[in-house]
Design a protein around this motif. Structure first.
Motif, mmCIF file in Angstrom:
data_model
loop_
_atom_site.group_PDB
_atom_site.id
_atom_site.type_symbol
_atom_site.label_atom_id
_atom_site.label_comp_id
_atom_site.label_asym_id
_atom_site.label_seq_id
_atom_site.Cartn_x
_atom_site.Cartn_y
_atom_site.Cartn_z
ATOM 1 N N ILE A 60 -4.812 10.838 -0.784
ATOM 2 C CA ILE A 60 -4.915 9.844 0.617
ATOM 3 C C ILE A 60 -4.728 10.409 1.907
ATOM 4 O O ILE A 60 -4.092 11.445 2.040
ATOM 5 N N VAL B 125 -8.937 14.200 3.647
ATOM 6 C CA VAL B 125 -9.433 13.851 2.234
ATOM 7 C C VAL B 125 -10.376 14.809 1.845
ATOM 8 O O VAL B 125 -10.194 15.593 0.618
ATOM 9 N N SER C 37 0.705 -1.100 0.103
ATOM 10 C CA SER C 37 0.072 0.042 -0.120
ATOM 11 C C SER C 37 0.912 1.467 0.056
ATOM 12 O O SER C 37 0.468 2.179 -0.504
ATOM 13 N N LYS D 46 -2.006 4.495 7.540
ATOM 14 C CA LYS D 46 -2.548 3.368 6.797
ATOM 15 C C LYS D 46 -2.843 2.207 7.970
ATOM 16 O O LYS D 46 -4.100 1.386 7.800
ATOM 17 N N ASN E 32 -7.527 4.692 6.824
ATOM 18 C CA ASN E 32 -6.903 5.405 5.403
ATOM 19 C C ASN E 32 -8.149 5.424 4.585
ATOM 20 O O ASN E 32 -9.180 4.628 4.574
ATOM 21 N N HIS E 33 -8.190 6.597 3.800
ATOM 22 C CA HIS E 33 -9.175 7.243 2.874
ATOM 23 C C HIS E 33 -8.648 7.495 1.822
ATOM 24 O O HIS E 33 -7.589 8.211 1.741
ATOM 25 N N THR E 34 -9.407 7.046 0.636
ATOM 26 C CA THR E 34 -8.611 7.567 -0.883
ATOM 27 C C THR E 34 -9.810 8.252 -1.480
ATOM 28 O O THR E 34 -11.002 7.699 -1.708
ATOM 29 N N GLY F 202 2.358 1.598 -3.506
ATOM 30 C CA GLY F 202 1.177 2.244 -4.446
ATOM 31 C C GLY F 202 1.108 1.312 -5.752
ATOM 32 O O GLY F 202 2.105 0.754 -6.104
ATOM 33 N N GLU G 270 -10.293 10.027 -5.673
ATOM 34 C CA GLU G 270 -9.776 10.493 -6.770
ATOM 35 C C GLU G 270 -10.515 11.827 -7.517
ATOM 36 O O GLU G 270 -11.573 11.942 -7.464
ATOM 37 N N THR H 169 -4.592 11.586 -6.975
ATOM 38 C CA THR H 169 -5.138 10.751 -6.116
ATOM 39 C C THR H 169 -5.007 11.338 -4.822
ATOM 40 O O THR H 169 -3.813 12.040 -4.701
#
Length: 1022
Positions: free
Chosen positions: A588, A594, A478, A534, A538-540, A481, A542, A586
């Protein structure tokens, strides 16, 4: 001497049919030889075998009376006789097909059922005798079954004949059923191609029905009596003709070889058919039959049979083996234009090597040929592949781009040296590439050594440190990536540090960071922070933005994006040039971070979509700077500030108004950057730096690399003057007469901001070579220069300096070193270190030059030297000395000279003296030994006599051919050993004393066969 004992001889004869071992191709070998050797070993008797013309076996037993009697009592003849029964049955030829059956299936079943061997003569041989061999019970059972088949067929024929006699004559005349005897293999020839031959008969007699039954040796005719008789006569005539000029035979070949006999596209079998004018039937795979049938001209049939059996025999000895070799090695094994695989094929000419088609992506390489050759070729190729695998280990070393030139060295000296000394292949990225990875290929240990040396160069040149950070291995993927995007973004933000994660699945937590101290610490904090995120929550998310906005969003030196990250705590990843989706950004981090970063970025992107047009005033004297080199400066501004369009007025208009069009924030940032550039132009100065022209080439460096680096580091422009020719003239400019004014050829012109130009001047002056002198004893100069200058050239390449050794006639001790001040200290240390080595070597040479002589009678010299120099070589190697024997023309033929360290020379002298003392104790005695036994005593390739000499520790010399006394043999050694050896030789003479009359009648092993009565294989002796 002992009394010579009388030898007894007995001769026996075993007929062919009673022989137990009938393989005449293996005569004198295999089981028969083992049995004879066993009898000889048990009884002490001597057996000699020979074969008569009738293939019978003659056996001569000889030796002492007790040994011969013991062999007879053991009934040794039974060991070579076949205990099986042989019976013969006379059965009319017409009934043989019923016993053999179709394709010899019935006789095969009988042999399998009874265990006996049944030999039915082929149709082409006019013999009625069927021979049955095997154990008595097996033979009896086979005879009963054959007799039963015969009697059934005879009784059936009688019944048919009786029925035919009972039919009324009128009925018989009106309609008849008849048959014609014709071997089944001739049926297709009678029918003809596409039934042409048979059609001629049936067209004339349409009322006659002709029936061919597969596997039966007859043709059935039905129809009107007269018509049948006519057709029968015609067919019988055809059969008689075909039988007279045609033949057939059947051979048994393992079905697994059938396809090889047929060949690719039938090439082999078609060639045999055409060459011998025969028909060959190879059964299809589904029949699982061994029998191959050959039909045609008798001579052609025999020749085709012989050729097919030879092919099959070769194939039985052949082996096909599949080797698993990774396809990536195939090209290397084949070599350029097939050169390497040709070498393998030349080494193993009987082996066929087939590589798969490259498009198949197969790893299977097929070898076919004789079993032993295939095995040898397999081992050879496995060794070859193992070396390739060992040498194909690869490791990538990240080295900062600015140090690549140092890794290469002057004229490639450094990289060449590392390659040669570590025996590796080292590939550096192209100059215009963004990659920093140097790839090393070779053996693992060698690659590691080369890697360490390259890293040592980088560490020496810069303040590089290496740090290990412990991060749970489950988080590694992670953190790296997709395609390394996350870790790459950290490396870029932290000044290009190198971050190395352990191999996936290794379970190792240690992550290595390499770079400058400050940047490594920075990267460490970011990695640990990201790992903590992480592990928590953790949040992502785009986002999408036009690629031309990315540089503006990132900002100069990453300033804009750093502000967003510092204010929100989220990490923002932009796409690299390798990513397919160039618009994807992206974000993160924690959900709150975020969301906040997303909000800020979306606002920025939205503002960039708001296109505005603005203008600014730029003095026309600066316009050329912006539009020169096809507008390079303007392109850089557009790339950095979201694709903003900057338009300058035409040159003729003399206008100072410049228009900017793009996103509002981008336009503002571009205006600010242009004003900074204009300020630099206004503060622009020109400065001169005077450095003698002879140093200019050195300052520029290879391909101008040093000057390019100064230009880049200080943001200045540097112009070198035109150079002066050898006559003191200049290519373009004339020199002023005033000696106080520097020569134009020495003036380097710099332009840029004043403070930057001053810094650049200091950098230029630091590159001016400096000369120092080192005192080195004159007698060592030639060793420092080395063979053809290799030694001094190596030092100059290693330390990047020029070393000047004075001319020989000057006899001077002073050596000059010229180069950069930073390199001189290392070069001086290296030179003085080399001087110490040479002085140490001189001292060692003096010690190694100690010389002494030893007086030894020349007659002992060959013994001291030994066979092929074995003894003297051992002394030389053991004591590390040089031993010189006198030349033929030397006065002192008894002087042996020893050179080396004193203690070693003395030890070698003592070793030689010990050999001489031992030789002086030896004696030589001559004995008379019958010359006819010399060859037997010496043995094949001298094995016999060497064994005797080794056993008794003596030297035995036989007379040369043409000697006055051919029976004189000399034995040399210690007295007691000489006596024992002489006794042994005389005993051997008695044992080998030849009986010439019996020898002529019964030649022993290896003796030439001269009379016609002897077997073509020659007699065998065990």
């Amino acid at each position: 001497k002992s009394v010579k004992q009388i030898k007894f001889k007995l001769v026996f004869h075993v007929p062919l049919e009673e022989r137990k071992y009938k393989d005449i191709n293996q005569f004198g070998e295999g089981d028969q030889a083992k049995v004879c050797l066993d009898i000889m070993h048990k009884t002490g008797a001597h057996l000699e075998l020979s074969m008569a013309k009738d293939q019978g076996l003659s056996i001569m037993v000889s030796g002492k009376h007790d040994a011969v009697m013991k062999a007879l009592n053991d009934n040794f003849i039974n060991s070579l006789q076949d205990k099986r029964a042989v019976e013969r049955m006379n059965i009319e030829k017409v009934y043989h097909p019923f016993i053999t059956g179709a394709y010899s299936k019935l006789v095969g079943e009988l042999m399998q059922e009874t265990g006996a061997r049944i030999n039915v003569p082929p149709p082409s041989v006019n013999k009625t005798e069927i021979v049955i061999t095997g154990e008595k019970e097996q033979v009896a059972l086979a005879m009963v079954k054959i007799k039963k088949i015969y009697e059934e067929k005879v009784s059936y024929d009688r019944i048919i004949n009786g029925l035919l006699l009972t039919f009324p004559k009128s009925t018989a005349n009106s309609y008849t059923v008849s048959s014609v005897s014709a071997p089944s293999w001739l049926h297709r020839f009678i029918i003809g191609k596409k039934g042409q031959n048979l059609a001629k008969i049936t067209q004339q007699m349409p009322k006659v029905h002709i029936e061919f039954t597969e596997g039966e040796d007859k043709i059935t005719l039905e129809g009107p009596t007269k018509d049948v008789q006519i057709v029968q006569g015609q067919i019988e005539a055809v059969v008689t003709d075909l039988v007279s000029r045609m033949d057939y035979t059947e051979i048994s070949v393992d079905p697994k070889f059938h396809r090889h006999l047929i060949g690719k596209g039938g090439a082999n079998i078609n060639r045999i058919k055409e060459h011998h004018k025969v028909s060959v039937r190879i059964p299809p795979d589904n029949e699982k039959s061994n029998l191959i049938r050959i039909e045609g001209d008798p001579q052609g049939v025999q020749e085709a049979k012989k050729e097919l059996l030879e092919l099959a025999s070769r194939m039985e000895n052949e082996r096909t083996k599949d080797m698993i070799i990774e396809q990536r090695f195939h090209r290397a094994i084949i070599g350029q234009k097939g050169e390497k695989v040709k070498e393998i094929r030349d080494k193993f000419p009987e082996v066929i090597i087939n590589f798969p088609d490259p498009t198949q992506k197969s790893d299977i390489v097929q070898l076919r040929g004789p079993r032993t050759e295939v095995e040898k070729c397999t081992k050879f190729m496995q060794k070859m592949v193992a070396e390739m695998v060992e040498n194909s280990f690869s490791v990538s070393v990240p080295i900062f781009k600015q140090f690549h030139k140092n890794i290469i060295g002057k004229g490639g000296a450094n990289i060449k040296k590392i390659r040669e000394e570590t025996n590796t292949k080292i590939d550096l990225p192209a100059e215009n590439s963004n990659s920093e990875m140097i790839v090393i290929t070779g053996k693992k240990a060698n690659c590691e050594a080369a890697k360490n040396r390259i890293l040592a160069i980088q560490k020496e040149l810069a303040n590089i440190t290496e740090l290990e950070v412990s991060i749970p291995s489950k988080l590694h993927n992670s953190l790296i990536g997709s395609k390394g995007r996350f870790v790459r973004s950290i490396m870029e933000e932290c000044g290009g540090v190198h971050i190395h994660f352990p191999t996936e699945g290794s379970g190792i937590d240690a992550v290595t960071i390499r770079g400058t101290v400050e940047e490594v610490e920075k990267a460490k904090k970011q990695l640990l922070s990201l790992a903590e995120e992480k592990q928590t929550k953790n949040h992502t998310v785009e986002l999408r933005a036009k690629p031309e906005y990315h540089k503006f969003l990132i900002g100069k030196g990453g300033g804009n994006i750093r502000k967003v990250r510092d204010s929100t705590g989220a990490r923002i990843i932009f796409p690299t040039a390798e990513d397919k989706d160039q618009e994807l950004i992206t974000v993160i981090g924690t959900e709150e971070a975020v969301a906040e970063a997303q909000k800020e970025l979306e606002a920025l992107i939205k503002s960039l979509d708001n296109v505005v047009e603005d203008f600014m005033i730029v003095d026309p004297k600066h316009h050329r700077f912006f539009v020169a080199r096809r507008g390079q400066v303007l392109r850089e501004i557009a790339d950095e500030y979201g694709g903003v369009i900057v338009s300058f007025p035409r040159t003729a208009s003399q206008s100072d108004k410049v228009t900017l069009k793009g996103a509002k924030d981008c336009v503002e940032a571009a205006k600010k950057r242009m004003l900074e550039l204009i300020e630099d132009l206004d503060a622009h100065v020109t400065m001169e730096c005077v450095i003698p022209q002879k140093f200019h080439r050195s300052i520029m460096g290879p391909k101008g690399s040093r000057i390019q680096q100064i230009t880049k580091d200080h943001n200045v422009q540097i112009k070198f003057p035109d150079r002066e020719d050898q006559q003191g003239k200049y290519y373009k400019v004339k020199e002023p007469a005033d000696p106080l004014v520097p020569k134009k050829c020495d003036v380097i012109v710099l332009s840029g901001r004043k403070e930057r130009c001053e810094a650049a001047v200091e950098s230029l002056k630091a590159l001016v070579p400096v000369t120092i002198t080192v005192e080195v004893p004159f007698e060592l100069h030639r060793y420092i220069i080395g063979q053809k200058g290799s030694g001094i050239r190596k030092m100059m390449d290693e330390f990047e300096v020029n070393i000047q050794v004075p001319a020989h006639e000057l006899q001077s001790d002073i050596i000059s070193i010229t180069g950069l001040a930073s390199h001189l200290d290392r070069a001086k240390e290296g030179l003085l270190e080399r001087v110490k080595e040479l002085q140490s070597e001189q001292e060692d040479r003096a010690l190694r030059s100690f010389k002494l002589t030893i007086t030894v009678d020349p007659k002992y010299h060959p013994k001291i030297i030994g066979r092929k120099g074995a003894i003297i070589t051992q002394i030389r190697n053991e004591h590390e000395v040089n031993i010189q024997f006198p030349e033929k023309n030397d006065e002192n033929q008894d002087q042996i000279t020893i050179t080396g360290y004193e203690q070693n020379a003395v030890a070698a002298r003592d070793a030689i003296q010990a050999i001489v003392d031992e030789l002086e104790e030896m004696i030589s005695e001559d004995i008379t030994l019958d010359s006819r036994v010399h060859a037997r005593v010496i043995g094949a390739r001298g094995k016999g006599i060497h064994k005797i000499m080794d056993e008794f520790k003596v030297d035995v010399r036989f007379p040369q051919s043409g000697a006055a006394n051919p029976n004189l043999v000399t034995v040399t050694g210690r007295p007691e050993q000489v006596d024992e050896a002489i006794d042994h030789l005389l005993n051997l003479e008695e044992e080998y004393a030849p009986d010439m009359s019996s020898s002529e009648e019964f030649p022993s092993f290896g003796a030439p066969v001269t009379n016609a009565r002897s077997s073509p294989w020659g007699p065998k002796r065990f």
